[in-house]
Design a protein around this motif. Structure first.
Motif, PDB file in Angstrom:
ATOM      1  N   THR A   5       9.755 -14.542   6.573  1.00 18.99           N
ATOM      2  CA  THR A   5       9.316 -15.820   7.120  1.00 18.99           C
ATOM      3  C   THR A   5       8.325 -15.607   8.256  1.00 18.99           C
ATOM      4  O   THR A   5       8.561 -14.797   9.148  1.00 18.99           O
ATOM      5  CB  THR A   5      10.529 -16.621   7.638  1.00 18.99           C
ATOM      6  N   GLY A   6       7.222 -16.322   8.175  1.00 16.63           N
ATOM      7  CA  GLY A   6       6.215 -16.239   9.223  1.00 16.63           C
ATOM      8  C   GLY A   6       5.282 -15.056   9.121  1.00 16.63           C
ATOM      9  O   GLY A   6       4.435 -14.861   9.977  1.00 16.63           O
ATOM     10  N   GLN A   7       5.422 -14.252   8.081  1.00 22.77           N
ATOM     11  CA  GLN A   7       4.552 -13.085   7.915  1.00 22.77           C
ATOM     12  C   GLN A   7       3.751 -13.210   6.623  1.00 22.77           C
ATOM     13  O   GLN A   7       4.220 -13.772   5.646  1.00 22.77           O
ATOM     14  CB  GLN A   7       5.376 -11.801   7.873  1.00 22.77           C
ATOM     15  N   ALA A   8       2.553 -12.670   6.644  1.00 20.65           N
ATOM     16  CA  ALA A   8       1.703 -12.711   5.463  1.00 20.65           C
ATOM     17  C   ALA A   8       1.949 -11.504   4.555  1.00 20.65           C
ATOM     18  O   ALA A   8       1.640 -11.546   3.369  1.00 20.65           O
ATOM     19  CB  ALA A   8       0.238 -12.746   5.875  1.00 20.65           C
ATOM     20  N   SER A   9       2.507 -10.443   5.115  1.00 17.99           N
ATOM     21  CA  SER A   9       2.672  -9.207   4.348  1.00 17.99           C
ATOM     22  C   SER A   9       3.913  -9.257   3.452  1.00 17.99           C
ATOM     23  O   SER A   9       4.875  -9.955   3.727  1.00 17.99           O
ATOM     24  CB  SER A   9       2.771  -8.009   5.286  1.00 17.99           C
ATOM     25  N   ILE A  10       3.854  -8.492   2.389  1.00 22.65           N
ATOM     26  CA  ILE A  10       4.956  -8.372   1.435  1.00 22.65           C
ATOM     27  C   ILE A  10       5.722  -7.098   1.759  1.00 22.65           C
ATOM     28  O   ILE A  10       5.130  -6.067   2.081  1.00 22.65           O
ATOM     29  CB  ILE A  10       4.413  -8.316  -0.006  1.00 22.65           C
ATOM     30  N   VAL A  11       7.038  -7.169   1.664  1.00 25.47           N
ATOM     31  CA  VAL A  11       7.903  -6.022   1.951  1.00 25.47           C
ATOM     32  C   VAL A  11       8.674  -5.663   0.692  1.00 25.47           C
ATOM     33  O   VAL A  11       9.205  -6.536   0.006  1.00 25.47           O
ATOM     34  CB  VAL A  11       8.897  -6.362   3.091  1.00 25.47           C
ATOM     35  N   LEU A  12       8.695  -4.392   0.374  1.00 25.35           N
ATOM     36  CA  LEU A  12       9.476  -3.891  -0.747  1.00 25.35           C
ATOM     37  C   LEU A  12      10.516  -2.928  -0.210  1.00 25.35           C
ATOM     38  O   LEU A  12      10.262  -2.234   0.776  1.00 25.35           O
ATOM     39  CB  LEU A  12       8.588  -3.125  -1.734  1.00 25.35           C
ATOM     40  N   ALA A  50      -2.462  -0.413  -5.556  1.00 27.62           N
ATOM     41  CA  ALA A  50      -1.796  -1.565  -4.934  1.00 27.62           C
ATOM     42  C   ALA A  50      -1.843  -2.763  -5.879  1.00 27.62           C
ATOM     43  O   ALA A  50      -0.902  -3.560  -5.930  1.00 27.62           O
ATOM     44  CB  ALA A  50      -2.467  -1.905  -3.605  1.00 27.62           C
ATOM     45  N   LYS A  51      -2.907  -2.872  -6.655  1.00 32.51           N
ATOM     46  CA  LYS A  51      -3.035  -3.965  -7.623  1.00 32.51           C
ATOM     47  C   LYS A  51      -1.944  -3.883  -8.690  1.00 32.51           C
ATOM     48  O   LYS A  51      -1.368  -4.893  -9.094  1.00 32.51           O
ATOM     49  CB  LYS A  51      -4.422  -3.913  -8.273  1.00 32.51           C
ATOM     50  N   THR A  52      -1.616  -2.677  -9.122  1.00 34.36           N
ATOM     51  CA  THR A  52      -0.542  -2.483 -10.101  1.00 34.36           C
ATOM     52  C   THR A  52       0.796  -2.924  -9.519  1.00 34.36           C
ATOM     53  O   THR A  52       1.592  -3.575 -10.199  1.00 34.36           O
ATOM     54  CB  THR A  52      -0.482  -1.006 -10.543  1.00 34.36           C
ATOM     55  N   VAL A  53       1.032  -2.598  -8.254  1.00 34.47           N
ATOM     56  CA  VAL A  53       2.277  -3.010  -7.600  1.00 34.47           C
ATOM     57  C   VAL A  53       2.332  -4.535  -7.511  1.00 34.47           C
ATOM     58  O   VAL A  53       3.350  -5.151  -7.834  1.00 34.47           O
ATOM     59  CB  VAL A  53       2.407  -2.366  -6.199  1.00 34.47           C
ATOM     60  N   ILE A  74       5.058  -7.200  -9.191  1.00 30.67           N
ATOM     61  CA  ILE A  74       5.769  -8.206  -8.398  1.00 30.67           C
ATOM     62  C   ILE A  74       5.575  -9.584  -9.030  1.00 30.67           C
ATOM     63  O   ILE A  74       6.533 -10.339  -9.207  1.00 30.67           O
ATOM     64  CB  ILE A  74       5.288  -8.192  -6.930  1.00 30.67           C
ATOM     65  N   GLU A  75       4.346  -9.916  -9.388  1.00 30.44           N
ATOM     66  CA  GLU A  75       4.045 -11.225  -9.991  1.00 30.44           C
ATOM     67  C   GLU A  75       4.774 -11.423 -11.314  1.00 30.44           C
ATOM     68  O   GLU A  75       5.214 -12.522 -11.627  1.00 30.44           O
ATOM     69  CB  GLU A  75       2.541 -11.380 -10.185  1.00 30.44           C
ATOM     70  N   ARG A  96       0.832  -1.209   0.000  1.00 31.92           N
ATOM     71  CA  ARG A  96       0.000   0.000   0.000  1.00 31.92           C
ATOM     72  C   ARG A  96       0.869   1.262   0.000  1.00 31.92           C
ATOM     73  O   ARG A  96       0.619   2.204  -0.754  1.00 31.92           O
ATOM     74  CB  ARG A  96      -0.931  -0.002   1.201  1.00 31.92           C
ATOM     75  N   ASP A  97       1.891   1.273   0.850  1.00 29.94           N
ATOM     76  CA  ASP A  97       2.792   2.437   0.905  1.00 29.94           C
ATOM     77  C   ASP A  97       3.558   2.607  -0.410  1.00 29.94           C
ATOM     78  O   ASP A  97       3.765   3.727  -0.881  1.00 29.94           O
ATOM     79  CB  ASP A  97       3.791   2.303   2.055  1.00 29.94           C
ATOM     80  N   ALA A  98       3.976   1.493  -0.992  1.00 34.36           N
ATOM     81  CA  ALA A  98       4.698   1.539  -2.267  1.00 34.36           C
ATOM     82  C   ALA A  98       3.798   2.102  -3.364  1.00 34.36           C
ATOM     83  O   ALA A  98       4.233   2.920  -4.178  1.00 34.36           O
ATOM     84  CB  ALA A  98       5.188   0.147  -2.645  1.00 34.36           C
TER      85      ALA A  98
END
Length: 105
Positions: free
Chosen positions: A47-54, A29-32, A36-37, A19-21
């Motif tokens: 590891t162990g987190q559901a969120s994506i980090v950029l 956010a869909k474009t980001v 990524i995909e 979202r921040d990116a």
């Protein structure tokens, strides 16, 4: 059995959520996520987190990359035909009757 998790050291680099990116890049956010995909934008899922980090530097390289202008298209490269020359003669027209007589229809 998967390979062991590898520790990634981000150092002092600023980390962003999707979202921040998106907000920083001025896109959704869909474009980001699509970038990524496709592999156009590097991202991590700790590891162990559901969120994506950029990383901010990766986002900036993707979002603010220089635009490469396309080469101008040559007008003589492909002849343009009118829509009428590509379309069969209209039903009930003299041209249609001539085409029937020649066995083209």
């Amino acid at each position: 059995m998967g390979s062991p998790a590898r520790e990634v050291d981000f150092g002092e680099q600023r980390k962003l959520s999707v979202r921040d990116a998106a907000e920083r890049a001025g896109v959704s956010a869909k474009t980001v996520r699509r970038a990524i995909e496709r592999g156009d934008l590097r991202a991590f899922r700790p590891t162990g987190q559901a969120s994506i980090v950029l990383l901010e530097a990766d986002l900036d390289a993707w979002a603010f990359r220089p635009v490469v202008p396309r080469a101008p298209r040559s007008r003589s490269a492909a002849p343009v035909t009118s829509l009428h020359s590509r379309r069969a003669a209209a039903v009930g027209s003299v041209a249609r009757l001539d085409a029937i007589e020649r066995g083209e229809v």
